[in-house]
Motif scaffolding. Structure first.
Motif, PDB file in Angstrom:
ATOM      1  N   VAL A 146       2.872  -4.448   3.178  1.00 11.01           N
ATOM      2  CA  VAL A 146       4.009  -3.535   3.274  1.00 11.01           C
ATOM      3  C   VAL A 146       3.495  -2.144   2.923  1.00 11.01           C
ATOM      4  N   HIS A 147       3.743  -1.185   3.789  1.00 12.26           N
ATOM      5  CA  HIS A 147       3.280   0.188   3.564  1.00 12.26           C
ATOM      6  C   HIS A 147       4.473   1.063   3.213  1.00 12.26           C
ATOM      7  N   ILE A 148       4.347   1.789   2.096  1.00  6.72           N
ATOM      8  CA  ILE A 148       5.424   2.652   1.616  1.00  6.72           C
ATOM      9  C   ILE A 148       4.892   4.075   1.522  1.00  6.72           C
ATOM     10  N   GLY A 149       5.550   5.001   2.212  1.00  7.14           N
ATOM     11  CA  GLY A 149       5.083   6.382   2.220  1.00  7.14           C
ATOM     12  C   GLY A 149       6.171   7.344   1.811  1.00  7.14           C
ATOM     13  N   HIS A 150       5.797   8.311   0.981  1.00  5.47           N
ATOM     14  CA  HIS A 150       6.729   9.342   0.529  1.00  5.47           C
ATOM     15  C   HIS A 150       6.375  10.682   1.153  1.00  5.47           C
ATOM     16  N   MET A 194       0.844  -1.187   0.000  1.00  3.36           N
ATOM     17  CA  MET A 194       0.000   0.000   0.000  1.00  3.36           C
ATOM     18  C   MET A 194       0.881   1.239   0.000  1.00  3.36           C
ATOM     19  N   PHE A 195       0.582   2.162  -0.926  1.00  2.00           N
ATOM     20  CA  PHE A 195       1.386   3.359  -1.124  1.00  2.00           C
ATOM     21  C   PHE A 195       0.665   4.599  -0.595  1.00  2.00           C
ATOM     22  N   HIS A 196       1.424   5.476   0.051  1.00  2.00           N
ATOM     23  CA  HIS A 196       0.882   6.682   0.676  1.00  2.00           C
ATOM     24  C   HIS A 196       1.614   7.890   0.074  1.00  2.00           C
ATOM     25  N   HIS A 197       0.880   8.735  -0.617  1.00  2.00           N
ATOM     26  CA  HIS A 197       1.492   9.807  -1.411  1.00  2.00           C
ATOM     27  C   HIS A 197       1.861  11.043  -0.584  1.00  2.00           C
ATOM     28  N   GLY A 198       2.653  11.898  -1.206  1.00  2.00           N
ATOM     29  CA  GLY A 198       3.082  13.139  -0.575  1.00  2.00           C
ATOM     30  C   GLY A 198       2.120  14.292  -0.841  1.00  2.00           C
ATOM     31  N   TRP A 199       2.401  15.395  -0.201  1.00  2.00           N
ATOM     32  CA  TRP A 199       1.626  16.635  -0.355  1.00  2.00           C
ATOM     33  C   TRP A 199       2.077  17.334  -1.628  1.00  2.00           C
ATOM     34  N   PRO A 200       1.175  17.883  -2.403  1.00  2.00           N
ATOM     35  CA  PRO A 200      -0.295  17.899  -2.365  1.00  2.00           C
ATOM     36  C   PRO A 200      -0.860  16.966  -3.446  1.00  2.00           C
ATOM     37  N   LEU A 201      -0.272  15.787  -3.560  1.00  2.00           N
ATOM     38  CA  LEU A 201      -0.476  14.950  -4.740  1.00  2.00           C
ATOM     39  C   LEU A 201      -1.625  13.963  -4.584  1.00  2.00           C
ATOM     40  N   SER A 202      -1.547  12.837  -5.263  1.00  2.00           N
ATOM     41  CA  SER A 202      -2.608  11.839  -5.239  1.00  2.00           C
ATOM     42  C   SER A 202      -1.992  10.467  -5.453  1.00  2.00           C
ATOM     43  N   ALA A 203      -2.845   9.444  -5.478  1.00  2.00           N
ATOM     44  CA  ALA A 203      -2.373   8.086  -5.718  1.00  2.00           C
ATOM     45  C   ALA A 203      -1.646   7.953  -7.048  1.00  2.00           C
ATOM     46  N   ASP A 204      -1.940   8.851  -7.988  1.00  2.00           N
ATOM     47  CA  ASP A 204      -1.305   8.788  -9.311  1.00  2.00           C
ATOM     48  C   ASP A 204       0.205   9.001  -9.249  1.00  2.00           C
ATOM     49  N   ASP A 205       0.689   9.561  -8.160  1.00  2.00           N
ATOM     50  CA  ASP A 205       2.131   9.792  -8.057  1.00  2.00           C
ATOM     51  C   ASP A 205       2.904   8.482  -7.935  1.00  2.00           C
ATOM     52  N   TRP A 206       2.187   7.383  -7.697  1.00  2.00           N
ATOM     53  CA  TRP A 206       2.830   6.083  -7.526  1.00  2.00           C
ATOM     54  C   TRP A 206       2.773   5.216  -8.779  1.00  2.00           C
ATOM     55  N   ASP A 207       2.441   5.785  -9.927  1.00  2.00           N
ATOM     56  CA  ASP A 207       2.305   4.984 -11.142  1.00  2.00           C
ATOM     57  C   ASP A 207       3.526   4.104 -11.408  1.00  2.00           C
ATOM     58  N   ALA A 208       4.717   4.688 -11.325  1.00  2.00           N
ATOM     59  CA  ALA A 208       5.940   3.936 -11.654  1.00  2.00           C
ATOM     60  C   ALA A 208       6.156   2.768 -10.699  1.00  2.00           C
ATOM     61  N   GLN A 209       5.787   2.955  -9.437  1.00  2.00           N
ATOM     62  CA  GLN A 209       5.959   1.883  -8.457  1.00  2.00           C
ATOM     63  C   GLN A 209       4.839   0.848  -8.567  1.00  2.00           C
ATOM     64  N   MET A 210       3.610   1.279  -8.800  1.00  2.00           N
ATOM     65  CA  MET A 210       2.502   0.331  -8.885  1.00  2.00           C
ATOM     66  C   MET A 210       2.659  -0.597 -10.084  1.00  2.00           C
ATOM     67  N   LEU A 211       3.043  -0.043 -11.227  1.00  3.81           N
ATOM     68  CA  LEU A 211       3.252  -0.886 -12.404  1.00  3.81           C
ATOM     69  C   LEU A 211       4.422  -1.844 -12.188  1.00  3.81           C
TER      70      LEU A 211
END
Length: 327
Positions: free
Chosen positions: A140-144, A74-91
């Protein structure tokens, strides 16, 4: 439009070949690995999205890709973004057989633009609501950045007590405390965060453009390879959210002391950051995180910026995978 194909002249062929060559260059170096996304027996990739409604009525958007029986990340994005910031990691992790989940923080992206709850307690509780809804275990939780603060509070107060967390990663993350205080003299002065608030209130669109085109990705450094697409995508994500949520979120990521959160975490942790992070100084973040955590690994990346997960995904993704496979 003619109902028959136009004749292909030598000039057309040369022009088309040049265009194709340009696209191939943009796509990446020759021989670069292409992720193979797993499919089910129907040739489809499991991909869903939806909303979770929290106890205070906030709707939290999430996306959930991959086989439900696989270990979730599970990915947790940074300010002021969204879940889309994790595209490279999710793919990337989807191609490795994992189940990948990301959500938009309240007031951000596609989640509700509510007037309350823009603090680390609600951020963590909202993440827990997504976890419960999807029944994620051994995750596993990954936060930026701000998402790293969200991960620390979630793991300490929700995930770890419930036995749902296998491990966690903090990337260029804000804990333990960004703000300069008597107890944290190495921190960032309040005047800096007041400047963020003033710039956001005066012209949020320009402020977000300045952040993305400058310090966030290190594009203001001499010789930096600037990507207009990355800048535009950051700006797009930011402008999807609510100005109020972003304004109040500055207090959440800068003034929340998470020292006790870090001390309470016992699951395996990885803390990583670039030493050219112009947003969150690594000596006041990653180095202190590692000292406070009881079970952590630390890695520093020379010259990498705050947004290194995007600019250097080819380096950071394999390192994340190496840690996750141990979890």
């Amino acid at each position: 439009m003619p109902d028959h194909p136009l004749p292909l002249t030598r000039r057309h062929f040369v022009a088309a070949s040049a265009s194709l060559s340009g696209l191939l260059l943009l796509a990446g170096p020759a021989g670069a690995a292409t992720p193979e996304i797993p499919a089910n027996q129907n040739g489809e990739t499991a991909m869903t999205s939806g909303y979770v409604t929290t106890p205070d009525g906030t709707q939290i958007f999430y996306k959930d890709w991959g086989p439900k029986e696989a270990q979730p990340i599970m990915f947790h994005h940074g300010w002021p973004l969204s879940a889309d910031d994790w595209d490279a990691q999710m793919l990337f992790f989807l191609s490795k057989g994992y189940r990948v989940v990301a959500h938009d923080r309240r007031g951000h992206g596609r989640s509700s633009q509510v007037s309350t709850g823009h603090d680390m307690d609600h951020y963590a509780a909202d993440a827990a609501a997504v976890v419960h809804h999807l029944d994620l275990t051994n995750a596993v939780h990954i936060g930026h950045s701000t998402g790293g603060g969200e991960v620390a509070r979630y793991v300490a107060r929700h995930g770890q007590p419930e036995g749902r967390v296998a491990a966690a990663v903090l990337v260029s993350a804000v804990p333990p405390l960004m703000l300069k205080t008597e107890a944290n003299p190495e921190g960032t002065p309040m005047a800096v965060f007041d400047g963020f608030r003033s710039a956001l209130a005066a012209n949020r669109a320009q402020f977000f453009l300045d952040v993305a085109s400058g310090p966030f990705y290190g594009f203001n450094r001499p010789g930096a390879e600037v990507s207009q697409g990355v800048i535009t995508n950051w700006w797009r994500q930011g402008m999807m959210g609510a100005a109020l949520a972003h304004y109040e979120g500055i207090k959440a990521f800068s003034e929340t002391d998470q020292t006790e959160d870090l001390k309470a975490i016992t699951v395996p942790m990885l803390v990583i950051q670039g030493d050219d992070d112009q947003v969150v100084p690594y000596k006041d973040a990653m180095v202190k995180q590692h000292a406070l955590l009881v079970n952590s690994q630390m890695k520093i990346y020379p010259g990498f910026p705050h947004g290194m997960l995007t600019t250097h995904a080819d380096v950071t993704n394999p390192d994340l995978l190496a840690f996750v496979t141990q979890a």
